[in-house]
Design an enzyme around this catalytic site. Structure first.
Site, short mmCIF file in Angstrom:
data_model
loop_
_atom_site.label_atom_id
_atom_site.label_comp_id
_atom_site.label_asym_id
_atom_site.label_seq_id
_atom_site.Cartn_x
_atom_site.Cartn_y
_atom_site.Cartn_z
N ARG A 28 0.83 -1.21 0.00
CA ARG A 28 0.00 0.00 0.00
C ARG A 28 0.86 1.26 0.00
O ARG A 28 0.52 2.27 -0.62
CB ARG A 28 -0.91 -0.03 1.23
CG ARG A 28 -1.98 1.04 1.26
CD ARG A 28 -3.09 0.66 2.24
NE ARG A 28 -3.95 1.79 2.52
CZ ARG A 28 -3.96 2.47 3.66
NH1 ARG A 28 -3.15 2.11 4.64
NH2 ARG A 28 -4.77 3.48 3.85
N HIS A 51 0.44 4.37 -2.55
CA HIS A 51 0.22 5.74 -2.09
C HIS A 51 1.35 6.66 -2.50
O HIS A 51 1.13 7.86 -2.70
CB HIS A 51 0.03 5.76 -0.57
CG HIS A 51 -1.33 5.32 -0.14
ND1 HIS A 51 -2.01 5.88 0.91
CD2 HIS A 51 -2.16 4.37 -0.63
CE1 HIS A 51 -3.19 5.30 1.05
NE2 HIS A 51 -3.29 4.37 0.13
N ASN A 75 -3.28 8.80 5.17
CA ASN A 75 -2.12 7.98 5.54
C ASN A 75 -1.85 7.87 7.03
O ASN A 75 -1.15 6.95 7.47
CB ASN A 75 -0.86 8.54 4.85
CG ASN A 75 -0.94 8.43 3.35
OD1 ASN A 75 -1.40 7.43 2.81
ND2 ASN A 75 -0.50 9.48 2.65
N HIS A 106 -4.43 -3.79 -3.15
CA HIS A 106 -4.25 -2.63 -2.27
C HIS A 106 -5.34 -2.49 -1.23
O HIS A 106 -5.38 -1.51 -0.49
CB HIS A 106 -4.13 -1.36 -3.13
CG HIS A 106 -2.90 -1.36 -3.97
ND1 HIS A 106 -1.64 -1.37 -3.40
CD2 HIS A 106 -2.69 -1.41 -5.30
CE1 HIS A 106 -0.72 -1.40 -4.35
NE2 HIS A 106 -1.34 -1.43 -5.52
#
Length: 329
Positions: free
Chosen positions: A65, A69, A97, A196
Protein backbone atom coordinates in the site's frame (compact mmCIF):
# COMPACT_ATOMS: atom_id res chain seq x y z
CA UNK A 1 4.78 -22.02 -2.81
CA UNK A 2 2.40 -21.61 -5.74
CA UNK A 3 2.35 -24.55 -8.13
CA UNK A 4 1.44 -23.71 -11.71
CA UNK A 5 1.22 -25.72 -14.89
CA UNK A 6 3.95 -24.84 -17.41
CA UNK A 7 1.47 -23.27 -19.83
CA UNK A 8 0.25 -20.81 -17.21
CA UNK A 9 3.77 -20.07 -16.02
CA UNK A 10 4.81 -19.33 -19.60
CA UNK A 11 1.86 -16.99 -20.00
CA UNK A 12 2.87 -15.12 -16.86
CA UNK A 13 6.46 -14.83 -18.08
CA UNK A 14 5.38 -13.49 -21.46
CA UNK A 15 3.03 -10.92 -19.92
CA UNK A 16 5.66 -9.65 -17.51
CA UNK A 17 8.51 -9.68 -20.02
CA UNK A 18 6.60 -7.73 -22.67
CA UNK A 19 5.34 -5.20 -20.17
CA UNK A 20 8.75 -4.88 -18.56
CA UNK A 21 10.43 -4.20 -21.90
CA UNK A 22 7.91 -1.63 -23.08
CA UNK A 23 7.78 0.22 -19.79
CA UNK A 24 11.56 0.28 -19.30
CA UNK A 25 12.03 1.81 -22.74
CA UNK A 26 9.54 4.54 -21.90
CA UNK A 27 10.71 5.35 -18.39
CA UNK A 28 14.49 4.80 -18.68
CA UNK A 29 14.49 2.46 -15.70
CA UNK A 30 16.57 -0.71 -15.90
CA UNK A 31 16.52 -4.15 -14.35
CA UNK A 32 19.93 -4.59 -12.74
CA UNK A 33 20.45 -0.83 -12.48
CA UNK A 34 22.72 -1.28 -9.43
CA UNK A 35 24.69 -4.28 -10.69
CA UNK A 36 27.94 -2.26 -10.87
CA UNK A 37 27.35 0.15 -8.00
CA UNK A 38 25.51 -1.80 -5.29
CA UNK A 39 25.14 -5.47 -6.16
CA UNK A 40 23.63 -6.45 -2.80
CA UNK A 41 20.81 -3.89 -2.86
CA UNK A 42 17.93 -6.26 -3.55
CA UNK A 43 19.29 -8.87 -1.16
CA UNK A 44 19.54 -6.33 1.66
CA UNK A 45 16.07 -4.90 1.05
CA UNK A 46 14.54 -8.37 0.88
CA UNK A 47 16.27 -9.44 4.06
CA UNK A 48 14.78 -6.48 5.93
CA UNK A 49 11.32 -7.08 4.44
CA UNK A 50 11.34 -10.77 5.31
CA UNK A 51 12.57 -10.08 8.84
CA UNK A 52 9.81 -7.52 9.40
CA UNK A 53 6.98 -9.63 7.95
CA UNK A 54 7.99 -12.66 10.00
CA UNK A 55 7.39 -10.50 13.09
CA UNK A 56 4.23 -8.87 11.71
CA UNK A 57 2.45 -10.48 8.74
CA UNK A 58 0.35 -7.37 8.24
CA UNK A 59 3.40 -5.44 7.07
CA UNK A 60 3.26 -7.19 3.69
CA UNK A 61 0.01 -5.40 2.90
CA UNK A 62 1.31 -2.18 4.43
CA UNK A 63 4.41 -2.07 2.20
CA UNK A 64 2.35 -2.80 -0.93
CA UNK A 65 0.00 0.00 0.00
CA UNK A 66 2.91 2.34 0.69
CA UNK A 67 4.12 1.89 -2.89
CA UNK A 68 0.62 2.61 -4.21
CA UNK A 69 0.22 5.74 -2.09
CA UNK A 70 3.67 6.94 -3.08
CA UNK A 71 3.26 6.45 -6.83
CA UNK A 72 -0.23 7.95 -7.11
CA UNK A 73 0.94 11.27 -5.61
CA UNK A 74 3.76 12.98 -7.54
CA UNK A 75 4.86 9.65 -9.01
CA UNK A 76 7.15 7.00 -7.49
CA UNK A 77 9.56 9.43 -5.83
CA UNK A 78 9.45 8.38 -2.16
CA UNK A 79 7.57 11.56 -1.25
CA UNK A 80 5.46 9.35 1.05
CA UNK A 81 8.51 8.87 3.29
CA UNK A 82 9.31 12.54 3.95
CA UNK A 83 8.49 13.87 7.42
CA UNK A 84 6.45 17.00 7.93
CA UNK A 85 8.29 20.24 8.72
CA UNK A 86 7.22 23.27 10.76
CA UNK A 87 6.15 24.96 7.54
CA UNK A 88 4.62 22.02 5.65
CA UNK A 89 2.44 18.97 6.37
CA UNK A 90 3.77 15.98 4.42
CA UNK A 91 1.80 13.23 2.66
CA UNK A 92 2.43 10.72 5.45
CA UNK A 93 0.53 12.96 7.89
CA UNK A 94 -2.53 13.42 5.68
CA UNK A 95 -5.90 11.96 6.65
CA UNK A 96 -5.39 9.21 4.04
CA UNK A 97 -2.12 7.98 5.54
CA UNK A 98 -2.10 8.79 9.23
CA UNK A 99 -2.50 6.64 11.25
CA UNK A 100 -3.32 3.87 8.75
CA UNK A 101 -0.12 3.69 6.69
CA UNK A 102 2.80 1.93 8.32
CA UNK A 103 6.04 0.12 7.59
CA UNK A 104 8.30 3.17 7.41
CA UNK A 105 10.80 1.55 9.77
CA UNK A 106 11.35 -1.28 7.28
CA UNK A 107 12.47 1.21 4.64
CA UNK A 108 14.58 3.08 7.21
CA UNK A 109 16.39 -0.11 8.22
CA UNK A 110 17.12 -1.09 4.62
CA UNK A 111 18.35 2.41 3.80
CA UNK A 112 20.64 2.51 6.85
CA UNK A 113 22.30 -0.75 5.82
CA UNK A 114 22.65 0.38 2.22
CA UNK A 115 24.28 3.65 3.25
CA UNK A 116 26.98 1.61 4.98
CA UNK A 117 27.84 -0.54 1.95
CA UNK A 118 26.82 1.78 -0.91
CA UNK A 119 26.78 5.31 0.44
CA UNK A 120 24.77 7.77 -1.60
CA UNK A 121 23.88 5.26 -4.33
CA UNK A 122 20.45 3.70 -3.78
CA UNK A 123 17.35 5.89 -3.81
CA UNK A 124 14.57 5.59 -1.27
CA UNK A 125 12.11 5.37 -4.17
CA UNK A 126 13.80 2.21 -5.44
CA UNK A 127 13.83 0.72 -1.94
CA UNK A 128 10.05 1.21 -1.72
CA UNK A 129 9.58 -0.47 -5.11
CA UNK A 130 11.80 -3.43 -4.17
CA UNK A 131 10.07 -3.78 -0.79
CA UNK A 132 6.61 -3.83 -2.40
CA UNK A 133 7.66 -6.64 -4.76
CA UNK A 134 9.19 -8.62 -1.91
CA UNK A 135 6.03 -8.13 0.16
CA UNK A 136 3.88 -9.51 -2.64
CA UNK A 137 6.05 -12.61 -2.75
CA UNK A 138 5.90 -12.99 1.03
CA UNK A 139 2.10 -12.75 0.87
CA UNK A 140 1.89 -15.54 -1.72
CA UNK A 141 1.75 -13.45 -4.87
CA UNK A 142 3.95 -13.61 -7.96
CA UNK A 143 7.32 -11.90 -7.98
CA UNK A 144 8.72 -9.87 -10.85
CA UNK A 145 11.95 -8.12 -11.82
CA UNK A 146 11.90 -4.50 -10.66
CA UNK A 147 13.49 -1.99 -13.03
CA UNK A 148 15.36 0.61 -10.98
CA UNK A 149 16.96 4.00 -11.38
CA UNK A 150 14.32 6.13 -9.68
CA UNK A 151 15.44 9.30 -7.96
CA UNK A 152 13.96 10.81 -4.81
CA UNK A 153 11.70 13.84 -4.88
CA UNK A 154 12.18 16.91 -2.72
CA UNK A 155 8.54 17.79 -2.07
CA UNK A 156 5.76 16.13 -0.07
CA UNK A 157 2.44 17.91 0.51
CA UNK A 158 -0.59 16.49 2.30
CA UNK A 159 -2.77 18.81 0.25
CA UNK A 160 -1.92 16.84 -2.91
CA UNK A 161 -3.61 13.70 -1.61
CA UNK A 162 -7.02 14.99 -2.71
CA UNK A 163 -7.48 14.33 -6.39
CA UNK A 164 -4.72 11.75 -6.54
CA UNK A 165 -5.61 9.00 -4.06
CA UNK A 166 -9.09 7.46 -4.41
CA UNK A 167 -11.12 7.76 -1.19
CA UNK A 168 -13.20 4.80 0.07
CA UNK A 169 -16.42 6.65 -0.83
CA UNK A 170 -15.80 6.81 -4.60
CA UNK A 171 -18.24 5.19 -7.04
CA UNK A 172 -17.14 3.18 -10.04
CA UNK A 173 -17.18 6.13 -12.46
CA UNK A 174 -15.05 8.24 -10.16
CA UNK A 175 -12.61 5.39 -9.63
CA UNK A 176 -12.38 4.70 -13.34
CA UNK A 177 -11.62 8.34 -14.09
CA UNK A 178 -8.99 8.70 -11.37
CA UNK A 179 -7.15 5.56 -12.52
CA UNK A 180 -7.46 6.67 -16.16
CA UNK A 181 -5.78 9.92 -15.17
CA UNK A 182 -2.81 7.81 -14.06
CA UNK A 183 -2.77 5.81 -17.29
CA UNK A 184 -4.61 2.69 -16.12
CA UNK A 185 -7.44 0.86 -17.82
CA UNK A 186 -10.59 -0.06 -15.95
CA UNK A 187 -9.47 -3.69 -15.83
CA UNK A 188 -6.14 -2.64 -14.30
CA UNK A 189 -8.07 -0.58 -11.74
CA UNK A 190 -10.06 -3.64 -10.67
CA UNK A 191 -6.87 -5.73 -10.63
CA UNK A 192 -4.96 -3.29 -8.43
CA UNK A 193 -7.91 -2.96 -6.05
CA UNK A 194 -7.52 -6.62 -5.11
CA UNK A 195 -4.01 -6.08 -3.80
CA UNK A 196 -4.25 -2.63 -2.27
CA UNK A 197 -7.20 -3.50 -0.05
CA UNK A 198 -5.19 -6.10 1.84
CA UNK A 199 -4.45 -5.29 5.45
CA UNK A 200 -6.59 -3.45 7.96
CA UNK A 201 -8.67 -0.30 8.24
CA UNK A 202 -9.76 2.09 10.97
CA UNK A 203 -13.47 2.26 11.71
CA UNK A 204 -13.80 5.86 10.57
CA UNK A 205 -13.06 4.84 6.97
CA UNK A 206 -16.30 2.88 6.59
CA UNK A 207 -18.55 3.80 9.53
CA UNK A 208 -20.91 5.71 7.22
CA UNK A 209 -21.92 2.40 5.61
CA UNK A 210 -22.93 1.06 9.03
CA UNK A 211 -24.72 4.02 10.56
CA UNK A 212 -25.41 6.82 8.09
CA UNK A 213 -25.21 5.65 4.51
CA UNK A 214 -25.68 8.58 2.10
CA UNK A 215 -27.06 10.67 4.95
CA UNK A 216 -29.97 8.30 5.64
CA UNK A 217 -28.99 7.46 9.26
CA UNK A 218 -29.36 3.85 8.16
CA UNK A 219 -27.08 0.95 7.25
CA UNK A 220 -26.10 0.42 3.62
CA UNK A 221 -28.65 -2.15 2.44
CA UNK A 222 -26.09 -3.74 0.10
CA UNK A 223 -23.98 -5.00 3.02
CA UNK A 224 -24.37 -8.63 4.03
CA UNK A 225 -26.37 -8.44 7.33
CA UNK A 226 -24.15 -10.90 9.19
CA UNK A 227 -21.02 -9.10 8.07
CA UNK A 228 -22.51 -5.73 9.03
CA UNK A 229 -23.45 -6.99 12.50
CA UNK A 230 -19.88 -8.20 13.04
CA UNK A 231 -18.48 -4.83 11.95
CA UNK A 232 -20.81 -3.02 14.34
CA UNK A 233 -19.53 -5.13 17.21
CA UNK A 234 -15.97 -4.20 16.32
CA UNK A 235 -16.76 -0.55 15.55
CA UNK A 236 -19.54 0.83 17.78
CA UNK A 237 -21.24 3.97 16.54
CA UNK A 238 -19.22 7.06 17.33
CA UNK A 239 -16.04 5.12 18.08
CA UNK A 240 -12.92 7.25 17.61
CA UNK A 241 -10.38 4.86 19.08
CA UNK A 242 -7.40 4.93 16.67
CA UNK A 243 -6.26 1.55 17.92
CA UNK A 244 -9.38 -0.29 16.71
CA UNK A 245 -8.86 -1.75 13.24
CA UNK A 246 -10.59 -4.46 11.23
CA UNK A 247 -9.38 -6.63 8.33
CA UNK A 248 -10.19 -5.17 4.92
CA UNK A 249 -10.72 -8.64 3.44
CA UNK A 250 -11.32 -12.17 4.71
CA UNK A 251 -7.65 -12.96 3.93
CA UNK A 252 -5.92 -9.70 4.95
CA UNK A 253 -2.35 -11.04 4.90
CA UNK A 254 -2.53 -13.09 1.70
CA UNK A 255 -2.30 -11.84 -1.89
CA UNK A 256 -5.16 -13.90 -3.28
CA UNK A 257 -8.59 -13.50 -4.86
CA UNK A 258 -10.35 -13.29 -1.49
CA UNK A 259 -11.16 -9.62 -2.09
CA UNK A 260 -13.29 -10.48 -5.13
CA UNK A 261 -15.00 -13.38 -3.39
CA UNK A 262 -15.90 -11.00 -0.54
CA UNK A 263 -17.37 -8.45 -2.94
CA UNK A 264 -19.53 -11.07 -4.64
CA UNK A 265 -20.84 -12.02 -1.18
CA UNK A 266 -21.63 -8.35 -0.38
CA UNK A 267 -18.79 -8.23 2.13
CA UNK A 268 -16.83 -5.41 0.56
CA UNK A 269 -15.74 -3.11 3.40
CA UNK A 270 -15.87 0.19 1.53
CA UNK A 271 -18.30 1.85 -0.84
CA UNK A 272 -15.45 1.80 -3.37
CA UNK A 273 -15.43 -2.01 -3.09
CA UNK A 274 -19.13 -2.68 -3.52
CA UNK A 275 -19.39 -0.16 -6.35
CA UNK A 276 -17.46 -2.57 -8.58
CA UNK A 277 -20.67 -4.62 -8.82
CA UNK A 278 -22.70 -1.67 -10.11
CA UNK A 279 -21.13 -1.67 -13.57
CA UNK A 280 -21.50 -4.71 -15.87
CA UNK A 281 -17.88 -4.42 -17.02
CA UNK A 282 -16.32 -4.23 -13.55
CA UNK A 283 -18.76 -6.80 -12.14
CA UNK A 284 -17.61 -9.25 -14.83
CA UNK A 285 -13.98 -8.54 -13.94
CA UNK A 286 -14.69 -9.15 -10.26
CA UNK A 287 -16.31 -12.49 -11.07
CA UNK A 288 -13.45 -13.45 -13.41
CA UNK A 289 -10.80 -12.66 -10.80
CA UNK A 290 -12.69 -14.61 -8.15
CA UNK A 291 -12.89 -17.60 -10.49
CA UNK A 292 -9.26 -17.46 -11.73
CA UNK A 293 -6.96 -16.53 -8.83
CA UNK A 294 -3.73 -17.50 -10.63
CA UNK A 295 -4.66 -15.31 -13.56
CA UNK A 296 -5.38 -12.44 -11.17
CA UNK A 297 -1.96 -12.87 -9.54
CA UNK A 298 -0.29 -12.54 -12.94
CA UNK A 299 -2.35 -9.46 -13.81
CA UNK A 300 -1.62 -7.93 -10.41
CA UNK A 301 2.13 -8.40 -10.82
CA UNK A 302 1.96 -6.77 -14.26
CA UNK A 303 -0.13 -3.86 -12.97
CA UNK A 304 2.25 -3.31 -10.04
CA UNK A 305 5.18 -3.30 -12.42
CA UNK A 306 3.43 -0.63 -14.50
CA UNK A 307 2.45 1.39 -11.46
CA UNK A 308 6.04 1.42 -10.21
CA UNK A 309 7.02 3.54 -13.19
CA UNK A 310 4.51 6.34 -12.79
CA UNK A 311 6.07 9.78 -13.29
CA UNK A 312 9.48 8.66 -12.05
CA UNK A 313 12.45 10.97 -11.67
CA UNK A 314 15.58 9.70 -13.41
CA UNK A 315 19.04 10.86 -14.46
CA UNK A 316 19.89 14.18 -12.81
CA UNK A 317 16.31 14.84 -11.62
CA UNK A 318 15.60 14.83 -7.91
CA UNK A 319 18.24 13.50 -5.55
CA UNK A 320 19.46 10.44 -3.63
CA UNK A 321 18.52 11.02 0.00
CA UNK A 322 20.87 9.91 2.77
CA UNK A 323 17.89 9.64 5.13
CA UNK A 324 14.57 8.73 3.56
CA UNK A 325 12.68 11.01 5.94
CA UNK A 326 14.39 14.29 5.00
CA UNK A 327 15.61 15.95 1.84
CA UNK A 328 19.28 16.77 1.42
CA UNK A 329 20.09 20.28 2.62
Amino acid sequence: MIKMRPSKLSLVSVILSVLLFSQCVLSQLQVGFYKDTCRLVEFIVKEEVVKAIIKDRGLAAALMRMHFHDCFVRGCDASILLDSTPSSIAEKDSFANNPSLRGYEVIDNAKARLEVVCKGVVSCADIVAFAARDSIEMAGGLGYDVPAGRRDGRTSLASEIIGNLPPPTFNVDQLTQMFANKGFTQEEMVTLSGGHTLGRSHCSSFSDRLYNFSGTLKQDASLDPTYAAKLKQQCPQGSTDPNVVVPMTSTPSIADAGYYIDILANRGLFTSDHTLLTSPATANQVAENAKNPIQWKAKFAAAMLKMGQLDVLTGSEGEIRANCRVIKS
